[in-house]
Design a protein around this motif. Structure first.
Motif, PDB file in Angstrom:
ATOM      1  N   GLU A  53       0.832  -1.199   0.000  1.00 38.63           N
ATOM      2  CA  GLU A  53       0.000   0.000   0.000  1.00 38.63           C
ATOM      3  C   GLU A  53       0.868   1.252   0.000  1.00 38.63           C
ATOM      4  OE1 GLU A  53      -2.504   1.775  -0.848  1.00 38.63           O
ATOM      5  OE2 GLU A  53      -4.002   0.998   0.556  1.00 38.63           O
ATOM      6  N   ALA A  80       2.854   4.906  10.405  1.00 35.86           N
ATOM      7  CA  ALA A  80       3.104   5.554   9.120  1.00 35.86           C
ATOM      8  C   ALA A  80       3.663   6.962   9.307  1.00 35.86           C
ATOM      9  CB  ALA A  80       1.814   5.600   8.296  1.00 35.86           C
ATOM     10  N   CYS A  83       7.253   6.897  10.548  1.00 38.14           N
ATOM     11  CA  CYS A  83       8.132   6.612   9.409  1.00 38.14           C
ATOM     12  C   CYS A  83       8.349   7.866   8.570  1.00 38.14           C
ATOM     13  CB  CYS A  83       7.526   5.488   8.572  1.00 38.14           C
ATOM     14  SG  CYS A  83       8.370   5.183   7.008  1.00 38.14           S
ATOM     15  N   GLU A  89      12.629   3.164   8.733  1.00 38.80           N
ATOM     16  CA  GLU A  89      11.651   2.082   8.748  1.00 38.80           C
ATOM     17  C   GLU A  89      10.986   1.968  10.112  1.00 38.80           C
ATOM     18  OE1 GLU A  89      13.497  -2.124  10.093  1.00 38.80           O
ATOM     19  OE2 GLU A  89      13.866  -1.628   7.991  1.00 38.80           O
ATOM     20  N   ALA A  95       3.303  -5.027  10.006  1.00 38.72           N
ATOM     21  CA  ALA A  95       3.577  -4.348   8.734  1.00 38.72           C
ATOM     22  C   ALA A  95       4.883  -3.568   8.817  1.00 38.72           C
ATOM     23  CB  ALA A  95       2.436  -3.405   8.363  1.00 38.72           C
ATOM     24  N   HIS A  97       6.848  -0.262   7.406  1.00 38.76           N
ATOM     25  CA  HIS A  97       6.634   1.057   6.807  1.00 38.76           C
ATOM     26  C   HIS A  97       7.993   1.629   6.434  1.00 38.76           C
ATOM     27  CE1 HIS A  97       3.218   0.280   9.463  1.00 38.76           C
ATOM     28  NE2 HIS A  97       2.501   1.064   8.678  1.00 38.76           N
ATOM     29  N   VAL A 109       4.699   7.118   2.262  1.00 36.38           N
ATOM     30  CA  VAL A 109       5.166   5.912   2.948  1.00 36.38           C
ATOM     31  C   VAL A 109       4.662   4.691   2.200  1.00 36.38           C
ATOM     32  CG1 VAL A 109       4.928   4.550   5.083  1.00 36.38           C
ATOM     33  CG2 VAL A 109       5.284   7.037   5.211  1.00 36.38           C
ATOM     34  N   ARG A 111       3.719   0.831   2.777  1.00 33.66           N
ATOM     35  CA  ARG A 111       3.395  -0.124   3.833  1.00 33.66           C
ATOM     36  C   ARG A 111       3.329  -1.529   3.233  1.00 33.66           C
ATOM     37  NH1 ARG A 111      -1.656   1.544   6.921  1.00 33.66           N
ATOM     38  NH2 ARG A 111      -2.726   0.886   5.009  1.00 33.66           N
TER      39      ARG A 111
END
Length: 390
Positions: A53, A80, A83, A89, A95, A97, A109, A111
């Protein structure tokens, strides 16, 4: 794997260089509007990811907007946003990011899930996100998908014109870093900024076209392109101002004019050449001290026929931070008070440990909190750090 070359893999798997080369080829061959879909397919094949994403930062620097159409991510404490803010990261909630950034221009970002166990593979995915950023910038002129996908509301026509005029929103080199923002982001009119560098110098201009709506945007567009034309012709800063002045006066005969501040920073010496043509104010943050840099006020561009402009110089110290703020910042008002100089200086001092884009976001966030809503008048904020390294 040979960490120096990435050309061997004792486990017999796909080599790092092969994986990254495959991703680059995939993105280069993908249709402009299908970068993310083709990337997701390639990452599933080579890295085992099942979710890919892209979250783009919106025009207001207030939301990370999923390209899939899911709800925007708002809030500094989210993975997110951590990040995005720290440009590193973040692994949380199953997940990974990683920042989607090109030459310091933060686009958003990426993901990915599930998270690879191997730190080296996570490092490769950070490179993938950088490659994606370059491709997003490359395909932007040929598709509206990513521009539209970064919006949380419709832009006015004037704002559309202003955003298309910008060189980017942030930029980083070893010798300097800078960032800028326009407000109100979805309805900005005549305020804008521009920059360029050649490794030895960086040029920065902030402008404000008089008038409202599209009228102001068209004037700003004329002035910005006249300044670019003069800069690219190799003219001195004062002559750049004079050429733009002539172009605007020739078209508008003094009925409309453009306030501008032109700066040229020598990246080796820290000497700044400036031309103040009815410009926004210039602040220097040196340590914890905020200094109002005095400038020789001259006529706005296009106000009179044949105005001759003079440049002036001042010196920066290594580590100095420049802020250019338009009058819409200190003049912004709540129902009971004006933002003013004291609050502006306090907000500038507070940014000392922040990167320029974070500094710009912080100042404008403080301003919006003071006003209690979106800004009514145009405001532009640009932040420039000089490191002394070339």
């Amino acid at each position: 794997m040979d960490r120096a070359t990435g050309t061997t893999d004792p486990g017999g798997g796909t080599r790092m260089t092969d994986r990254l080369l495959g991703v680059r080829r995939c993105l280069a061959a993908a249709p402009a509007d299908l970068l993310l879909e083709r990337l997701g397919t390639e990452l599933a094949r080579t890295y085992g990811t099942t979710e890919t994403e892209l979250l783009q930062v919106d025009y207001r620097l207030a939301a990370l907007v999923p390209l899939s159409g899911a709800e925007p991510v708002i809030g500094a404490g989210t993975p997110a946003w951590r990040c995005f803010d720290h440009q590193s990261e973040v692994v949380q909630g199953g997940a990974l990011h990683v920042p989607v950034t090109m030459r310091g221009d933060r686009l958003g970002v990426l993901r990915l899930a599930p998270v690879p166990d191997d730190p080296e593979r996570r490092g490769e995915l950070a490179e993938v996100a950088t490659t994606l950023a370059h491709e997003l910038v490359a395909v932007r002129p040929g598709t509206d998908r990513y521009a539209v996908g970064a919006r949380t509301r419709r832009l006015t026509l004037a704002a559309e014109m202003q955003w298309e005029l910008l060189p980017g929103r942030s930029r980083i080199r070893p010798s300097f870093s800078l960032a800028g923002q326009l407000e109100p982001a979805y309805a900005v009119r005549g305020d804008s900024f521009d920059w360029a560098d050649d490794g030895q110098r960086v040029w920065l201009s902030t402008v404000n076209g008089m008038g409202e709506g599209v009228t102001a945007s068209m004037l700003t567009c004329l002035g910005t392109n006249a300044l670019r034309n003069a800069r690219r012709a190799g003219l001195e800063l004062a002559d750049q101002a004079s050429l733009a002045d002539q172009a605007i006066y020739s078209y508008h005969q003094g009925i409309q004019h453009l306030s501008a501040l032109l700066l040229e920073l020598d990246l080796q010496t820290g000497v700044v050449t400036a031309v103040d043509a009815g410009s926004p104010r210039l602040l220097v943050l040196r340590g914890s001290e905020v200094i109002e840099q005095p400038l020789d006020d001259q006529f706005p561009l296009g106000m009179f026929d044949g105005t001759l402009y003079q440049s002036q110089r001042f010196e920066l110290s290594v580590g100095d931070r420049l802020f250019v703020v338009s009058d819409g910042v200190p003049e912004a008002a709540s129902q009971t008070a004006r933002y003013g100089e004291t609050a502006l200086h306090r907000s500038v001092r507070r940014t000392r440990s922040m990167a320029p884009l974070e500094a710009v976001r912080s100042l404008l966030g403080d301003l919006r909190a003071f006003v209690g809503s979106d800004l009514v008048d145009d405001a532009v904020v640009v932040c420039l750090d000089w490191t002394g390294r070339v």
